[in-house]
Design an enzyme around this catalytic site. Structure first.
Site, PDB file in Angstrom:
ATOM      1  N   CYS A  65      -2.180  -2.777   7.825  1.00 25.25           N
ATOM      2  CA  CYS A  65      -2.022  -3.705   6.710  1.00 25.25           C
ATOM      3  C   CYS A  65      -0.776  -4.563   6.812  1.00 25.25           C
ATOM      4  O   CYS A  65      -0.827  -5.771   6.580  1.00 25.25           O
ATOM      5  CB  CYS A  65      -2.077  -2.960   5.391  1.00 25.25           C
ATOM      6  SG  CYS A  65      -2.337  -4.124   4.085  1.00 25.25           S
ATOM      7  N   HIS A 120     -10.413   7.262   1.216  1.00 24.26           N
ATOM      8  CA  HIS A 120      -9.033   7.104   0.736  1.00 24.26           C
ATOM      9  C   HIS A 120      -8.965   5.998  -0.315  1.00 24.26           C
ATOM     10  O   HIS A 120      -9.812   5.107  -0.351  1.00 24.26           O
ATOM     11  CB  HIS A 120      -8.093   6.752   1.899  1.00 24.26           C
ATOM     12  CG  HIS A 120      -8.421   5.430   2.525  1.00 24.26           C
ATOM     13  ND1 HIS A 120      -9.419   5.270   3.462  1.00 24.26           N
ATOM     14  CD2 HIS A 120      -7.928   4.188   2.295  1.00 24.26           C
ATOM     15  CE1 HIS A 120      -9.511   4.005   3.797  1.00 24.26           C
ATOM     16  NE2 HIS A 120      -8.628   3.312   3.104  1.00 24.26           N
ATOM     17  N   ASP A 175      -4.439  -0.801  -1.881  1.00 20.02           N
ATOM     18  CA  ASP A 175      -5.750  -0.572  -1.276  1.00 20.02           C
ATOM     19  C   ASP A 175      -6.622   0.048  -2.376  1.00 20.02           C
ATOM     20  O   ASP A 175      -6.208   1.043  -3.005  1.00 20.02           O
ATOM     21  CB  ASP A 175      -5.561   0.408  -0.101  1.00 20.02           C
ATOM     22  CG  ASP A 175      -6.549   0.220   1.024  1.00 20.02           C
ATOM     23  OD1 ASP A 175      -6.954  -0.925   1.298  1.00 20.02           O
ATOM     24  OD2 ASP A 175      -6.933   1.241   1.641  1.00 20.02           O
ATOM     25  N   LYS A 196      -6.973  -4.906  -2.873  1.00 21.56           N
ATOM     26  CA  LYS A 196      -7.767  -5.343  -1.718  1.00 21.56           C
ATOM     27  C   LYS A 196      -8.714  -4.248  -1.271  1.00 21.56           C
ATOM     28  O   LYS A 196      -8.468  -3.072  -1.573  1.00 21.56           O
ATOM     29  CB  LYS A 196      -6.841  -5.750  -0.571  1.00 21.56           C
ATOM     30  CG  LYS A 196      -6.012  -4.585  -0.065  1.00 21.56           C
ATOM     31  CD  LYS A 196      -5.019  -5.038   0.974  1.00 21.56           C
ATOM     32  CE  LYS A 196      -4.273  -3.857   1.542  1.00 21.56           C
ATOM     33  NZ  LYS A 196      -5.110  -2.905   2.272  1.00 21.56           N
ATOM     34  N   ASP A 240       0.783  -1.243   0.000  1.00 22.35           N
ATOM     35  CA  ASP A 240       0.000   0.000   0.000  1.00 22.35           C
ATOM     36  C   ASP A 240       0.820   1.301   0.000  1.00 22.35           C
ATOM     37  O   ASP A 240       0.481   2.240   0.739  1.00 22.35           O
ATOM     38  CB  ASP A 240      -0.968   0.019   1.203  1.00 22.35           C
ATOM     39  CG  ASP A 240      -1.962  -1.135   1.171  1.00 22.35           C
ATOM     40  OD1 ASP A 240      -1.892  -1.953   0.247  1.00 22.35           O
ATOM     41  OD2 ASP A 240      -2.796  -1.219   2.080  1.00 22.35           O
ATOM     42  N   HIS A 298     -17.466   3.033  -0.040  1.00 16.99           N
ATOM     43  CA  HIS A 298     -16.987   1.866   0.718  1.00 16.99           C
ATOM     44  C   HIS A 298     -17.370   1.993   2.185  1.00 16.99           C
ATOM     45  O   HIS A 298     -17.294   3.085   2.766  1.00 16.99           O
ATOM     46  CB  HIS A 298     -15.463   1.740   0.573  1.00 16.99           C
ATOM     47  CG  HIS A 298     -14.926   0.438   1.064  1.00 16.99           C
ATOM     48  ND1 HIS A 298     -14.260   0.317   2.264  1.00 16.99           N
ATOM     49  CD2 HIS A 298     -14.989  -0.811   0.532  1.00 16.99           C
ATOM     50  CE1 HIS A 298     -13.915  -0.954   2.435  1.00 16.99           C
ATOM     51  NE2 HIS A 298     -14.341  -1.649   1.400  1.00 16.99           N
ATOM     52  N   HIS A 307     -10.556   0.883  -3.045  1.00 12.18           N
ATOM     53  CA  HIS A 307     -11.954   0.876  -2.578  1.00 12.18           C
ATOM     54  C   HIS A 307     -12.915   1.490  -3.586  1.00 12.18           C
ATOM     55  O   HIS A 307     -12.608   2.519  -4.202  1.00 12.18           O
ATOM     56  CB  HIS A 307     -12.067   1.704  -1.290  1.00 12.18           C
ATOM     57  CG  HIS A 307     -11.225   1.202  -0.163  1.00 12.18           C
ATOM     58  ND1 HIS A 307     -11.267  -0.097   0.283  1.00 12.18           N
ATOM     59  CD2 HIS A 307     -10.330   1.846   0.649  1.00 12.18           C
ATOM     60  CE1 HIS A 307     -10.432  -0.230   1.306  1.00 12.18           C
ATOM     61  NE2 HIS A 307      -9.836   0.933   1.544  1.00 12.18           N
TER      62      HIS A 307
HETATM   63  C1  VGL Z   1      -4.966   0.690   5.583  1.00 15.27           C
HETATM   64  C2  VGL Z   1      -6.397   1.948   6.817  1.00 15.27           C
HETATM   65  C3  VGL Z   1      -7.346   1.868   5.832  1.00 15.27           C
HETATM   66  C4  VGL Z   1      -3.625   0.045   5.443  1.00 15.27           C
HETATM   67  C5  VGL Z   1      -5.901   0.582   4.568  1.00 15.27           C
HETATM   68  O1  VGL Z   1      -3.268  -0.340   4.322  1.00 15.27           O
HETATM   69  O2  VGL Z   1      -2.920  -0.070   6.462  1.00 15.27           O
HETATM   70  N1  VGL Z   1      -5.217   1.356   6.691  1.00 15.27           N
HETATM   71  N2  VGL Z   1      -7.082   1.196   4.698  1.00 15.27           N
HETATM   72 ZN    ZN Z   2      -8.380   1.280   3.059  1.00 20.93          ZN
END
Ligand code: VGL
Ligand code: ZN
Length: 212
Positions: A160, A90, A55, A115, A17, A61, A57
């Site tokens: 993550c 995000h 990440d 994801k 990410d 979401h 979305h």
């Molecule tokens: C994540 C918060 C929301 C991460 C992803 O990748 O750590 N954290 N979405």
């Molecule tokens: Zn996220």
């Protein structure tokens, strides 16, 4: 962990990410995220295999506080699968914020696993969504390629990266977290995660312990 780890062709670097929304100026910026980009680029040259997660979305979401009535950013709510932190919007699929950091070298990546693509379920781990059941395809990809040791880097240490490490162990991989190639939201929050890693058998390493 002391001593050098000699990397071979069955080892894989997982870059988690490293996206604009998690970096400076992004909607869910993580401190020091920009500082790990150059180290990760240099790590890639030590590995034969690189996999990246993203990440990704949909609009609306359910992990976004804006998708719920009367909720604030970072409030915790209960979803059918358990507790969920409600984040600012995000990494919306196809937007600039979901792009990789502009300096991240993605050219070596053999696979990019996305994801959090299901509107109803968040996904912290690169292996499973937060219902702990729905796979992302990461384990299958790694297994089918015969990869045994996985080395994790990226964002965020306590979400993550953290859950990917413990899920990786559950999936039967030898998991290493490259601690100086990860960035966390909060320096103190990641203490419980380090404890979980120790309990699960995740190995912590630093970049200088890896040699190709
Ligand atoms: C994540 C918060 C929301 C991460 C992803 O990748 O750590 N954290 N979405
Ligand atoms: Zn996220």
């Amino acid at each position: 962990m002391t001593g050098k780890i000699k990397l071979d062709e069955n080892d894989v670097l997982v870059v988690i990410d490293v996206q604009k929304d998690f970096c400076a100026g992004g909607s869910l910026a993580v401190q020091n995220a920009d500082a790990i980009v150059a180290p990760i680029n240099s790590l890639m040259s030590k590995f034969d295999n690189v996999v990246i997660s993203q990440d990704w979305h949909p609009v609306g979401h359910k992990s976004f506080y804006t998708s719920h009535e009367d909720k604030n950013p970072f409030e915790v709510t209960t979803m059918p699968y358990g507790e969920q932190i409600l984040w600012p919007e995000h990494c919306i699929a196809g937007t600039t914020g979901a792009d990789f950091h502009s300096e991240l070298d993605t050219s070596k990546a053999k696979a990019i696993i996305r994801k959090g693509t299901n509107t109803q379920i968040d996904s912290y781990s690169t292996f499973f969504e937060n219902d702990r059941k729905t796979p992302t395809g990461m384990a299958g990809y790694l297994r089918q390629n015969g990869f045994k040791r996985i080395f994790l880097s990226g964002i965020a240490t306590e979400y993550c990266v953290g859950f990917s490490a413990t899920d990786g162990i559950e999936e039967g991989f030898d998991v290493y977290v490259i601690t100086d190639a990860t960035a966390s939201f909060d320096n103190e929050d990641y203490e419980p995660m380090h404890k979980r890693w120790d309990e699960c058998g995740v190995t912590k390493v630093t970049m200088d312990e890896l040699s190709s």
